[in-house]
Enzyme design. Structure first.
Site, PDB file in Angstrom:
ATOM      1  N   HIS A  57      -9.435  -3.979   9.909  1.00 10.29           N
ATOM      2  CA  HIS A  57      -9.387  -3.739   8.458  1.00 10.29           C
ATOM      3  C   HIS A  57      -9.848  -4.973   7.673  1.00 10.29           C
ATOM      4  CE1 HIS A  57      -7.936   0.193   7.503  1.00 10.29           C
ATOM      5  NE2 HIS A  57      -6.763   0.084   8.085  1.00 10.29           N
ATOM      6  N   GLY A  84       3.006   2.411  10.934  1.00  5.86           N
ATOM      7  CA  GLY A  84       2.787   1.594  12.132  1.00  5.86           C
ATOM      8  C   GLY A  84       2.643   0.117  11.802  1.00  5.86           C
ATOM      9  N   ALA A  85       1.813  -0.187  10.809  1.00  2.00           N
ATOM     10  CA  ALA A  85       1.537  -1.580  10.470  1.00  2.00           C
ATOM     11  C   ALA A  85       0.760  -1.627   9.163  1.00  2.00           C
ATOM     12  CB  ALA A  85       0.724  -2.246  11.573  1.00  2.00           C
ATOM     13  N   MET A  86       0.531  -2.847   8.661  1.00  2.00           N
ATOM     14  CA  MET A  86      -0.164  -2.995   7.384  1.00  2.00           C
ATOM     15  C   MET A  86      -1.079  -4.213   7.416  1.00  2.00           C
ATOM     16  SD  MET A  86      -0.686  -1.841   4.396  1.00  2.00           S
ATOM     17  CE  MET A  86      -1.933  -2.623   3.410  1.00  2.00           C
ATOM     18  N   GLU A  87      -2.311  -3.986   6.933  1.00  2.00           N
ATOM     19  CA  GLU A  87      -3.386  -4.971   7.086  1.00  2.00           C
ATOM     20  C   GLU A  87      -3.472  -6.015   5.975  1.00  2.00           C
ATOM     21  OE1 GLU A  87      -3.823  -1.656   6.348  1.00  2.00           O
ATOM     22  OE2 GLU A  87      -5.466  -1.370   4.922  1.00  2.00           O
ATOM     23  N   ASN A  88      -2.352  -6.410   5.346  1.00  2.00           N
ATOM     24  CA  ASN A  88      -2.389  -7.422   4.280  1.00  2.00           C
ATOM     25  C   ASN A  88      -3.270  -8.604   4.681  1.00  2.00           C
ATOM     26  OD1 ASN A  88      -0.041  -5.949   3.153  1.00  2.00           O
ATOM     27  ND2 ASN A  88       0.980  -6.863   4.916  1.00  2.00           N
ATOM     28  N   GLU A 124       0.855  -1.180   0.000  1.00  4.93           N
ATOM     29  CA  GLU A 124       0.000   0.000   0.000  1.00  4.93           C
ATOM     30  C   GLU A 124       0.897   1.237   0.000  1.00  4.93           C
ATOM     31  OE1 GLU A 124      -2.827   0.321   3.191  1.00  4.93           O
ATOM     32  OE2 GLU A 124      -3.768   2.056   2.293  1.00  4.93           O
ATOM     33  N   HIS A 133      -6.724  -2.163  15.146  1.00  3.40           N
ATOM     34  CA  HIS A 133      -6.950  -1.421  13.895  1.00  3.40           C
ATOM     35  C   HIS A 133      -6.698  -2.310  12.677  1.00  3.40           C
ATOM     36  CE1 HIS A 133      -6.855   2.315  11.406  1.00  3.40           C
ATOM     37  NE2 HIS A 133      -6.067   1.563  10.651  1.00  3.40           N
ATOM     38  N   GLU A 134      -5.541  -2.954  12.662  1.00  2.14           N
ATOM     39  CA  GLU A 134      -5.207  -3.770  11.481  1.00  2.14           C
ATOM     40  C   GLU A 134      -6.146  -4.958  11.370  1.00  2.14           C
ATOM     41  OE1 GLU A 134      -3.322  -2.163   9.578  1.00  2.14           O
ATOM     42  OE2 GLU A 134      -2.517  -0.836  11.125  1.00  2.14           O
TER      43      GLU A 134
HETATM   44  N1  HT7 Z   1      -3.231   0.893   5.692  1.00  2.00           N
HETATM   45  C1  HT7 Z   1      -1.891   1.009   6.172  1.00  2.00           C
HETATM   46  C2  HT7 Z   1      -1.192   2.141   5.541  1.00  2.00           C
HETATM   47  C3  HT7 Z   1       0.276   1.913   5.367  1.00  2.00           C
HETATM   48  C4  HT7 Z   1       1.061   2.600   4.479  1.00  2.00           C
HETATM   49  C5  HT7 Z   1       0.773   3.549   3.567  1.00  2.00           C
HETATM   50  C6  HT7 Z   1       1.809   4.071   2.801  1.00  2.00           C
HETATM   51  C7  HT7 Z   1       3.094   3.630   2.967  1.00  2.00           C
HETATM   52  C8  HT7 Z   1       3.391   2.647   3.876  1.00  2.00           C
HETATM   53  C9  HT7 Z   1       2.369   2.136   4.634  1.00  2.00           C
HETATM   54  N2  HT7 Z   1       2.368   1.210   5.595  1.00  2.00           N
HETATM   55  C10 HT7 Z   1       1.086   1.070   6.029  1.00  2.00           C
HETATM   56  C11 HT7 Z   1      -1.815   1.142   7.652  1.00  2.00           C
HETATM   57  C12 HT7 Z   1      -3.089   1.404   8.318  1.00  2.00           C
HETATM   58  O1  HT7 Z   1      -3.585   2.511   8.328  1.00  2.00           O
HETATM   59  O2  HT7 Z   1      -3.697   0.514   8.832  1.00  2.00           O
HETATM   60 ZN    ZN Z   2      -5.608   1.683   8.713  1.00  2.00          ZN
END
Ligand code: HT7
Ligand code: ZN
Length: 876
Positions: A303, A263-267, A123, A299-300
């Site tokens: 998602h 912070g984190a990513m919701e893959n 993302e 949060h993640e």
């Molecule tokens: N949805 C995620 C956004 C995010 C992101 C965006 C741009 C570059 C790196 C990134 N890492 C995570 C995180 C969230 O809002 O849950």
């Molecule tokens: Zn988010």
């Protein structure tokens, strides 16, 4: 980069049916083979070519239906692949081979290596750095992923969905295959490979399915993932109970990595986290760290429904998933902890981060209509204001109406790439309401200002309230329409009870919510027995600024008696702010600062009131910050004068309340085994707030030094260290404590980040030299975003006097840093640069220096689109 407009949105000409990816992992030469099955969309132009996105890609192979393709039929550049003469309607297969270098990927977008672990961040537009692809959120497909890697260094091979199987693969290698049955956009793709430790658990869903839960961390850190696992299980349960949402795969995985831009990513099924938001134990994590971990894990996870099952049609709709999911994580934390205390913290954060953004050159609507660089739109406006907009919908339609609207949203849009209009329509249809005017909250930037005045007619028993709304001009939006502002309110009588009006005219009122919809509105409440005190915007029902000159005695009455704890805190704040603004003015004019005894006595009384929860009292004791005062002043700001004035008020309160603070400091000592629960955290917060005041009234570092030495948890230890460093920077006790802290935690980078942050926020002109010296420390690493944020970011965002030095040296330093970071990690550089978003509100000497520094950045060679977008908007 060019500007992308919402109005130009078009569906793709080709529908993507399936994606098969094979990765042969290598630190510098990873081979990616992507087999993509497409068909032309019904009704699309039969001559239209297939245009795929790329970013710095090198293509080494291209097949059409498994056959070599004539060079005349395609054009490949690092940024795009165009293929012509494709079938009119039948499906076809494109196989693309690209070679990528994870080791050299310092942007941390696409596939990169962090501490020997391969991981991805896709993302918003990172997938196009892996292979050519229709890299946009409205292209949903089912993915199969094969991963081949060295078995010794990568025993773990992970991707989205369910594990299909694995086996040896030639000498020293092995492979694994994953299949994700849920159609997803490319931004939710993830791959992780490496050698990690794991914590395992299970969760039984509401329909009785057992889900395997795995959290992967560096070997030896497994015990520190226990709290994250607990937070995950609580999140899963809460989403079932409150939103009726069940998890939909057999496995849910989280991987903690040490290099991450956010912070984190919701893959899907495979969340990737900044390790800062996974790892915690009492020795190394503060109460705030625990709260952050709980919130971000939730949060993640949330998602999975708001973002993954229902995703965004395009990136203009980012708040559809982010604003809604922040609202969901706020509600979760409020249910797990103290609702009013959580609300106070949220509003503090909103006012200190989002309000300045909305009042400065980077202001933009929650749902923007254009962007140059999408990475720059992961803003506090999209996230936090977006959450507030969702909260207002809940306030307007009520809890049952909100539930009906959300259920309809999931029913209608599961599997869709949706828009804000789709979302709002669900609440309209489920409740039979018209939210047309309300929707302006998505489209008009700027924080509305609501001016309030009131009068009471004793003879008639009428209380009249006059309201006027004004939405300030923002970049590209000079004229604004009046908005629908839902204001919770109460009329507080002298004995602390609430007046109930016999009749109301001039406004639409439902329950305790007054709906302000006109530019000007006069509301009359009749049958009010005595002059009431108006409590407006209870629980911060609308994200607005109020201009209401309420008498200090009325504010003190609210602070002591209102039924809404949030409003009690707000009243204290409203009582304090004018004194602090006046103090800053006097300090600037070289006059002596006087402090009101009403303010100090109200604060001290609340602090000492054992009927109130400690966490609330700690919040009450935290005076508005230097940046809160700067925001209230609005323009011509001198950070030194603001600090001098605030310090004088603080000293007055500290001296007047010394006895109470000393009692609190002793009484709220937490004993026994550490627990991170909200109640225990509240005792620590109150005791530490007392310590901060006592350090001022004591005038010596002894008490803080003793608190540091005897601390048995990170909250107490780091607060005592902060008090020492900020109050007594030159004391030998401070030097000793800083060194003992460093030595004790030298092997723990996340704790060393606290050590950096504490020192980078020591107020005054000496801060810059300190930060520069710390950058040469062996603990610092310019390539790691957490380190850079802890030292450089914290200095620029959170040290008003140190950063805004009158000689401009802070800004010149930041300009140098931005130009150095940008070529390696543009996202990080652009984000840190936003620390200068309020530069126009500074007094002339400083704003001239700030402008020059921004111009230096703007003149930099080969700026990224991230940094050039921010710097240009800031200079406009
Ligand atoms: N949805 C995620 C956004 C995010 C992101 C965006 C741009 C570059 C790196 C990134 N890492 C995570 C995180 C969230 O809002 O849950
Ligand atoms: Zn988010």
């Amino acid at each position: 980069g060019q500007i992308i407009h919402l109005a130009d949105y078009r569906q793709t000409d080709f529908v993507l049916e399936r994606v098969d990816l094979t990765f042969e992992l290598d630190p510098t030469e990873t081979k990616v083979e992507a087999r993509l099955i497409f068909h032309r969309r019904e009704g699309a132009d039969v001559a239209a070519p297939l245009v795929l996105d790329g970013d710095e890609l090198v293509m080494t192979g291209l097949l059409f239906d498994q056959m070599e393709i004539d060079a005349a039929r395609y054009d490949a550049t690092p940024d795009s692949l165009t293929i012509r003469d494709l079938p009119a309607s039948e499906p076809f297969e494109i196989t693309i081979t690209t070679m990528i270098n994870p080791e050299a990927n310092t942007q941390l977008m696409g596939l990169y290596r962090s501490n020997g672990v391969y991981c991805t961040q896709c993302e918003a537009e990172g997938f196009r750095r892996i292979t050519y692809f229709p890299d946009r959120p409205d292209v949903l497909a089912v993915y199969t992923v094969n991963i081949i890697a060295d078995k010794a260094s990568c025993p773990l091979l992970l991707s989205n969905g369910n594990f299909l199987g694995g086996a040896g693969y030639g000498e020293g290698k092995h492979f694994a295959a994953w299949f994700d049955p849920h159609p997803k956009p490319s931004y939710l793709f993830a791959l992780v490979a490496g050698d990690l430790g794991v914590v395992e658990d299970t969760f039984t869903t509401m329909s009785g399915r057992e889900v395997t839960l795995k959290i992967y961390v560096e070997h030896g850190k497994e015990a520190r993932a226990a709290y994250a696992m607990d937070a995950l299980k609580r999140s899963m349960k809460w989403d079932e109970e409150v939103f009726g949402r069940e998890y939909d795969l057999d496995i849910f995985m989280i991987v903690a990595v040490s290099d991450f831009n956010m912070g984190a990513m919701e893959n899907k099924g495979l969340n990737v986290f900044n390790d800062k938001y996974v790892l915690a134990d009492p020795e190394t994590a503060t109460d705030q760290d625990y709260a952050n971990i709980e919130a971000i894990i939730a949060h993640e996870y949330f998602h999975n429904w708001t973002g993954n099952r229902v995703t965004c049609r395009d990136w203009f709709q980012l708040c559809l998933k982010e604003g809604l999911t922040v609202y969901r994580d706020h509600e979760f934390s409020a249910d797990q902890r103290s609702r009013p205390v959580k609300r106070i913290a949220e509003v503090r954060h909103l006012k200190s981060e989002q309000f300045p953004e909305d009042a400065g050159p980077l202001a933009h609507p929650v749902r923007p209509t254009k962007y140059r660089e999408i990475n720059n739109f992961y803003t506090t406006t999209v996230y936090e204001k977006g959450s507030e907009v969702t909260r207002m919908i809940a306030t307007i339609v009520g809890p049952d109406g909100f539930k009906k609207g959300m259920d309809l949203y999931f029913e209608r849009h599961d599997g869709d790439a949706a828009t804000i209009e789709d979302f709002v329509k669900c609440f309209e249809d489920a409740n039979g309401v018209d939210l047309t005017q309300f929707s302006l909250w998505y489209h008009q930037a700027g924080t509305p200002l609501v001016s309030v005045s009131c009068a009471y007619d004793q003879a008639k028993g009428d209380f009249t309230l006059s309201l006027e709304q004004m939405i300030p001009p923002t970049p590209g939006q000079s004229v604004k329409e009046p908005m629908h502002i839902p204001l919770r309110f109460g009329l507080l009588l002298g004995d602390g009870s609430e007046a109930k009006a016999a009749a109301v005219s001039g406004a639409d009122i439902t329950g305790d919510v007054l709906h302000l919809k006109e530019r000007r509105q006069t509301v009359t409440f009749s049958g009010i027995p005595s002059r009431p005190v108006l409590v407006l915007n209870r629980s911060f029902s609308a994200p607005v600024n109020l201009h209401f000159e309420q008498a200090p005695a009325d504010l003190a009455h609210i602070a002591r008696h209102d039924s809404d704890l949030f409003s009690r805190w707000q009243a204290l704040n409203d009582l304090a702010l004018p004194s602090l603004v006046e103090a800053a003015r006097r300090a600037r004019a070289g006059e002596t600062v006087e402090t009101s005894a009403v303010l100090a006595d109200t604060l001290i009384a609340i602090a000492g009131d054992e009927n109130l929860e400690p966490a609330f009292r700690a919040q009450a004791l935290a005076l508005p910050s230097e940046s809160d005062i700067a925001r209230e002043l609005g323009s011509n700001n001198d950070p030194d004068a603001i600090r001098t004035g605030r310090e004088a008020v603080l000293a007055f309160v500290a001296n007047r309340g010394a006895a109470v603070f000393a009692t609190l400091f002793e009484r709220h000592r937490t004993q026994g085994t550490f627990t991170p629960d909200a109640a225990s955290a509240g005792h620590r917060a109150l005791r530490n707030a007392a310590l901060s005041y006592l350090a001022v009234s004591d005038g010596t570092p002894a008490r803080a030094a003793e608190a540091f030495a005897s601390a048995d948890n990170m909250t107490d230890r780091s607060t005592a260290l902060t008090v020492l460093a900020h109050r007594f920077p030159a004391a030998p006790e401070t030097a000793e404590a800083l060194e003992s802290f460093r030595a004790r935690f030298a092997d723990n980078a996340l704790v060393i980040d606290k050590w950096f942050a504490i020192q980078s926020t020591i107020p005054g002109d000496g801060a810059l030299a300190r930060v520069q010296a710390l950058m040469t420390s062996p603990h610092f690493a310019k390539s790691n975003p957490n380190r850079v944020r802890a030292l450089v970011g914290t200095f620029a965002f959170s040290n008003p006097t140190g950063f805004n030095r009158a000689d401009g040296a802070g800004y010149r330093f930041l300009a140098e840093q931005i130009l150095e970071i940008d070529p390696k990690n543009p996202q990080l550089a652009a984000r840190i640069l936003t620390s200068m978003r309020s530069w126009r509100a500074l007094e002339e000497v400083r704003s001239d220096h700030a402008r020059n520094a921004l111009r230096t950045i703007a003149a930099g060679e080969k700026l990224s689109s991230d940094v050039s977008d921010i710097v240009e908007r800031m200079l406009k």
